[in-house]
Motif scaffolding. Structure first.
Motif, PDB file in Angstrom:
ATOM      1  N   UNK A 185       0.795  -1.221   0.000  1.00  0.00           N
ATOM      2  CA  UNK A 185       0.000   0.000   0.000  1.00  0.00           C
ATOM      3  C   UNK A 185       0.824   1.266   0.000  1.00  0.00           C
ATOM      4  N   UNK A 186       0.119   2.375   0.156  1.00  0.00           N
ATOM      5  CA  UNK A 186       0.722   3.692   0.062  1.00  0.00           C
ATOM      6  C   UNK A 186       1.282   4.168   1.396  1.00  0.00           C
ATOM      7  N   UNK A 187       2.322   4.972   1.332  1.00  0.00           N
ATOM      8  CA  UNK A 187       2.911   5.547   2.536  1.00  0.00           C
ATOM      9  C   UNK A 187       2.082   6.734   3.010  1.00  0.00           C
ATOM     10  N   UNK A 188       1.805   6.773   4.297  1.00  0.00           N
ATOM     11  CA  UNK A 188       1.109   7.904   4.907  1.00  0.00           C
ATOM     12  C   UNK A 188       2.131   8.802   5.596  1.00  0.00           C
ATOM     13  N   UNK A 189       1.724  10.038   5.890  1.00  0.00           N
ATOM     14  CA  UNK A 189       2.538  10.879   6.771  1.00  0.00           C
ATOM     15  C   UNK A 189       1.605  11.778   7.559  1.00  0.00           C
ATOM     16  N   UNK A 190       2.148  12.370   8.614  1.00  0.00           N
ATOM     17  CA  UNK A 190       1.339  13.195   9.512  1.00  0.00           C
ATOM     18  C   UNK A 190       1.861  14.621   9.555  1.00  0.00           C
ATOM     19  N   UNK A 191       2.284  15.127   8.390  1.00  0.00           N
ATOM     20  CA  UNK A 191       2.855  16.464   8.327  1.00  0.00           C
ATOM     21  C   UNK A 191       1.905  17.557   8.765  1.00  0.00           C
ATOM     22  N   UNK A 192       0.601  17.342   8.570  1.00  0.00           N
ATOM     23  CA  UNK A 192      -0.371  18.361   8.963  1.00  0.00           C
ATOM     24  C   UNK A 192      -0.374  18.577  10.467  1.00  0.00           C
ATOM     25  N   UNK A 193       0.006  17.532  11.219  1.00  0.00           N
ATOM     26  CA  UNK A 193      -0.020  17.638  12.678  1.00  0.00           C
ATOM     27  C   UNK A 193       1.365  17.890  13.260  1.00  0.00           C
ATOM     28  N   UNK A 194       2.336  17.112  12.836  1.00  0.00           N
ATOM     29  CA  UNK A 194       3.680  17.203  13.412  1.00  0.00           C
ATOM     30  C   UNK A 194       4.603  18.161  12.670  1.00  0.00           C
ATOM     31  N   UNK A 195       4.146  18.691  11.534  1.00  0.00           N
ATOM     32  CA  UNK A 195       5.040  19.451  10.671  1.00  0.00           C
ATOM     33  C   UNK A 195       5.648  18.518   9.641  1.00  0.00           C
ATOM     34  N   UNK A 196       6.043  19.052   8.485  1.00  0.00           N
ATOM     35  CA  UNK A 196       6.548  18.198   7.412  1.00  0.00           C
ATOM     36  C   UNK A 196       7.818  17.455   7.808  1.00  0.00           C
ATOM     37  N   UNK A 197       8.630  18.047   8.676  1.00  0.00           N
ATOM     38  CA  UNK A 197       9.854  17.354   9.096  1.00  0.00           C
ATOM     39  C   UNK A 197       9.637  16.467  10.312  1.00  0.00           C
ATOM     40  N   UNK A 198       8.414  16.469  10.866  1.00  0.00           N
ATOM     41  CA  UNK A 198       8.100  15.634  12.021  1.00  0.00           C
ATOM     42  C   UNK A 198       8.272  16.333  13.354  1.00  0.00           C
ATOM     43  N   UNK A 199       9.098  17.374  13.398  1.00  0.00           N
ATOM     44  CA  UNK A 199       9.328  18.111  14.651  1.00  0.00           C
ATOM     45  C   UNK A 199       8.934  19.572  14.496  1.00  0.00           C
ATOM     46  N   UNK A 200       7.742  19.800  13.997  1.00  0.00           N
ATOM     47  CA  UNK A 200       7.172  21.138  13.994  1.00  0.00           C
ATOM     48  C   UNK A 200       7.786  22.107  13.022  1.00  0.00           C
ATOM     49  N   UNK A 201       8.615  21.605  12.083  1.00  0.00           N
ATOM     50  CA  UNK A 201       9.299  22.479  11.112  1.00  0.00           C
ATOM     51  C   UNK A 201      10.064  23.606  11.808  1.00  0.00           C
ATOM     52  N   UNK A 202      10.592  23.300  12.988  1.00  0.00           N
ATOM     53  CA  UNK A 202      11.375  24.286  13.747  1.00  0.00           C
ATOM     54  C   UNK A 202      12.823  24.222  13.284  1.00  0.00           C
ATOM     55  N   UNK A 203      13.377  25.307  12.742  1.00  0.00           N
ATOM     56  CA  UNK A 203      14.750  25.291  12.205  1.00  0.00           C
ATOM     57  C   UNK A 203      15.773  24.890  13.264  1.00  0.00           C
ATOM     58  N   UNK A 204      16.775  24.120  12.837  1.00  0.00           N
ATOM     59  CA  UNK A 204      17.839  23.708  13.746  1.00  0.00           C
ATOM     60  C   UNK A 204      19.139  23.598  12.949  1.00  0.00           C
ATOM     61  N   UNK A 205      19.836  24.722  12.748  1.00  0.00           N
ATOM     62  CA  UNK A 205      21.057  24.712  11.921  1.00  0.00           C
ATOM     63  C   UNK A 205      22.178  23.870  12.498  1.00  0.00           C
ATOM     64  N   UNK A 206      22.103  23.550  13.781  1.00  0.00           N
ATOM     65  CA  UNK A 206      23.154  22.770  14.422  1.00  0.00           C
ATOM     66  C   UNK A 206      22.752  21.312  14.640  1.00  0.00           C
ATOM     67  N   UNK A 207      21.749  20.856  13.904  1.00  0.00           N
ATOM     68  CA  UNK A 207      21.281  19.481  14.063  1.00  0.00           C
ATOM     69  C   UNK A 207      22.377  18.486  13.685  1.00  0.00           C
ATOM     70  N   UNK A 208      22.488  17.380  14.414  1.00  0.00           N
ATOM     71  CA  UNK A 208      23.488  16.357  14.073  1.00  0.00           C
ATOM     72  C   UNK A 208      23.225  15.773  12.685  1.00  0.00           C
ATOM     73  N   UNK A 209      24.273  15.326  12.029  1.00  0.00           N
ATOM     74  CA  UNK A 209      24.140  14.751  10.698  1.00  0.00           C
ATOM     75  C   UNK A 209      23.909  13.252  10.729  1.00  0.00           C
ATOM     76  N   UNK A 210      23.454  12.718   9.600  1.00  0.00           N
ATOM     77  CA  UNK A 210      23.138  11.297   9.502  1.00  0.00           C
ATOM     78  C   UNK A 210      24.380  10.411   9.551  1.00  0.00           C
ATOM     79  N   UNK A 211      25.562  11.002   9.486  1.00  0.00           N
ATOM     80  CA  UNK A 211      26.772  10.201   9.616  1.00  0.00           C
ATOM     81  C   UNK A 211      26.888   9.573  11.014  1.00  0.00           C
ATOM     82  N   UNK A 212      26.095  10.072  11.960  1.00  0.00           N
ATOM     83  CA  UNK A 212      26.105   9.512  13.313  1.00  0.00           C
ATOM     84  C   UNK A 212      25.275   8.242  13.436  1.00  0.00           C
TER      85      UNK A 212
END
Length: 318
Positions: A73-100
């Motif tokens: 089936x199709x993938x769902x998401x909850x961007x309308x509630x949690x924000x498109x990034x999942x954490x409220x679309x709150x900017x975080x320029x110092x977020x850790x990278x996926x290399x971790x």
């Protein structure tokens, strides 16, 4: 005694709240966090988990990337509630990278960690159950080695929040939910959608919780604001609407895993998932009449200690 916990998440805001709750309990050892599709894409889920661990000073906890799509089936998401990034679309320029991220995949990590700690691990699942379903297919003996399985998902009164009869986590991968509820024959505890709505906390408590003068509280307020603005602030007077109070759905499953006395009342019933109904696909089926003839039954939460929940929340942002 140290409680060993493994968490499978689709890290939206309530997953973040549940993770932070566990990290604040001294006798809880978080063995790892596995990530799966759900509230947002799995890459965002991984980034979000790392952001939460960073603000808590716990980046040493291993994070594993899992499945990016449901079994069917199709993938769902909850961007309308949690924000498109999942954490409220709150900017975080110092977020850790996926290399971790760990090089090991989520399913392999689940199997390995449980095998290394037989009978000791409480597995908390606050997301679509795709990782867990694939893990049990790779290792059918996995469930018998778990101490317990704690799920946020499903519904007990056929009231949905994503489809007419389907709760988000189960509706996002009905086949995975079916496999987990039928093949994980270990002690199983379920926090359903309607239960969380009936067990909400006052908005005044939420205000006090977020007002704590800590970096964790400021982080939570930033990522939670989108949900408050889009849904909670309306506070419409309708049955089972989150606007009537503060609800952190995933935190109920986590609280049950880390505090054995949290659940006050539960139904002990066999459960499964509807896969083919036009309006009910993804709905959790509760066997009140024992017609399924299943020996394994789940504990479906009905009443919990909200005072303990409040304390766990307050401690999580200190």
């Amino acid at each position: 005694m140290v409680k060993k916990v493994l968490v499978d998440v689709d890290c939206g805001v309530d997953d973040a709240q549940a993770i932070m709750m566990a990290l604040a309990v001294p006798d809880v050892q978080l063995l790892g966090i596995t990530c799966v599709h759900g509230n947002t894409c799995v890459e965002n889920v991984c980034k979000n988990v790392l952001r939460v661990l960073k603000v808590c000073g716990m980046l040493q906890i291993p994070v594993f990337k899992g499945v990016s799509t449901p079994l069917l089936g199709n993938t769902l998401n909850a961007g309308h509630f949690h924000g498109e990034d999942g954490l409220g679309d709150a900017p975080d320029p110092d977020a850790p990278g996926l290399e971790l991220l760990q090089k090991e995949g989520a399913m392999s990590a689940i199997i390995r960690i449980v095998n290394e700690n037989p009978g000791e691990v409480s597995l908390v699942a606050t997301a679509p159950l795709t990782n867990l379903a694939m893990a049990v297919k790779l290792d059918p003996t996995l469930p018998q080695k778990l101490k317990g399985l704690y799920i946020m998902g499903g519904n007990m009164d056929s009231r949905g929040n994503t489809t007419i009869c389907g709760e988000f986590n189960f509706a996002a991968d009905p086949e995975a939910a079916y496999i987990v509820l039928n093949e994980y024959l270990c002690p199983t505890y379920i926090a359903c959608w309607e239960f969380t709505c009936y067990s909400k906390l006052p908005w005044e408590f939420c205000d006090d919780w977020l007002a704590q003068d800590t970096e964790k509280a400021r982080f939570m307020k930033r990522i939670f604001q989108h949900s408050i603005d889009s849904c909670y602030s309306e506070r419409v007077e309708k049955e089972l609407v989150a606007g009537q109070g503060f609800i952190s759905c995933d935190s109920y499953a986590m609280a049950a895993a880390i505090d054995d006395s949290f659940i006050i009342e539960s139904d002990h019933k066999a459960v499964t998932v509807e896969l083919s109904g036009m309006h009910s696909r993804g709905m959790m089926v509760v066997d009140h009449l024992e017609m399924l003839q299943k020996t394994h039954k789940a504990y479906i939460m009905r009443k919990v200690d909200l005072k303990k929940l409040k304390q766990l929340f307050m401690n999580s942002l200190k």
